[in-house]
Design a protein around this motif. Sequence first.
Motif, PDB file in Angstrom:
ATOM      1  N   LYS A   1       0.514   2.781  -9.595  1.00 11.11           N
ATOM      2  CA  LYS A   1       0.196   1.426 -10.500  1.00 11.11           C
ATOM      3  C   LYS A   1       1.214   1.099 -10.001  1.00 11.11           C
TER       4      LYS A   1
ATOM      5  N   ASP B   1       0.241  12.499  -3.683  1.00 18.87           N
ATOM      6  CA  ASP B   1      -0.607  11.913  -3.159  1.00 18.87           C
ATOM      7  C   ASP B   1       0.035  11.271  -4.125  1.00 18.87           C
ATOM      8  N   CYS B   2      -0.981   9.699  -3.439  1.00 14.19           N
ATOM      9  CA  CYS B   2      -1.544   8.200  -3.585  1.00 14.19           C
ATOM     10  C   CYS B   2      -1.591   8.056  -4.018  1.00 14.19           C
ATOM     11  N   SER B   3      -2.995   8.317  -5.021  1.00 12.11           N
ATOM     12  CA  SER B   3      -4.520   7.952  -4.956  1.00 12.11           C
ATOM     13  C   SER B   3      -3.625   7.083  -6.983  1.00 12.11           C
ATOM     14  N   GLY B   4      -2.879   7.943  -7.664  1.00 10.87           N
ATOM     15  CA  GLY B   4      -2.526   7.498  -9.271  1.00 10.87           C
ATOM     16  C   GLY B   4      -1.627   6.147  -8.868  1.00 10.87           C
TER      17      GLY B   4
ATOM     18  N   HIS C   1       4.345   6.954  -7.262  1.00 10.15           N
ATOM     19  CA  HIS C   1       4.964   6.931  -6.365  1.00 10.15           C
ATOM     20  C   HIS C   1       5.621   8.184  -5.201  1.00 10.15           C
TER      21      HIS C   1
ATOM     22  N   ARG D   1       0.790  -1.115   0.270  1.00  6.55           N
ATOM     23  CA  ARG D   1       0.195   0.491  -0.428  1.00  6.55           C
ATOM     24  C   ARG D   1       0.789   1.256  -0.121  1.00  6.55           C
TER      25      ARG D   1
END
Length: 356
Positions: free
Chosen positions: A345, A340-343, A159, A124
């Motif tokens: 991959k 921002d961690c939402s992107g 990341h 995560r």
Amino acid sequence: MQPLKGRGAASGAPSSRFNLPGREADGDWLDSVADIDGPPRNPATSVTEEHPRTILSFNKSPDIPFDRSINAYRGCEHGCIYCFARPSHAFHDLSPGLDFETRLFAKPDAARLLRTTLAKPGYRPAPIAMGTNTDPYQPIEAHYRITREILEVCLETRHPVTITTKSDRVLRDLDILREMARFDLVGVGISVTSLDAHLSRLLEPRAATPARRIAALGKLVEAGIPAHVSIAPVIPAITDQFLEAILEAAAGQGVRGAMWIMVRLPHEVAPLFREWLEVHFPERASKVMTTIREMRGGKDNDPRFFERMRPSGVWADLFRNRFRLAAKRHGFGPPDVHLDCSGFKAPDASGQLSFL
């Protein structure tokens, strides 16, 4: 004891905590050694490549704002005499003194190991801190470019990372950092301890000059990269006189985030720092150490959680208020980095990115 040109520590003072044996010079010829052998030679820097199994370290410390970090190197050629990471060399039976800044270790597999970790199904994302134990942009990065390779993986996988450095070498990666900033993936802090190049050469002999660090902050801001100035560490009666001036200089470069940290002297750092004071500032040594001890509960260092990063007492309040007033005067707030961690991959095991 004579200082060694280009080195922070004046000796290879060993650790008594582990297996590193102590050595004490003895013999009837000691007073004539310099006449016979000449002055001691400045030790050269050596680099050993090591190949660990993992590269991402996790922590649960309540005193620091991140839970994971990467150190591409062990030891640091900058040679900052106050560096709290010096004791880590003792874990490997090496001196926290000269060995820490001359016997370095590089981890060329770091980017590959990071990719493997990021590909694990249970991983995560959260910001990775770089520069927590040794500087990611110390001189050997010019050859190894391990920090750059790590940043390339982080950009590829979206990341987020934070970077702390004392080097304007960070500007060599401006292309990657600018692209990471577009996706809110990076924040950079540059540590500035004084504005006196001579003093900085004594404190941090192979780090960039203060002027170059201040200029680097301006270039980062100009490139749209979130950057803040870190006055770290503040050393009473040695560097504290520059506290307000550093903030003024950084503000002139458009920087709007700032922080400060009082000097910490854990384990072997305390005797090395005392030795440094006796070599360079013998007339102030007692005052410096007395002030530090008054802020650390009467000891050279207070290692307790919740206390080690928070000096206390009258002196600490004085420095805290000086910083607060100067920061307010120049429009500074705390480092404000929104990552921002939402992107994120995750790559697959072969190194290819997942398109899911």
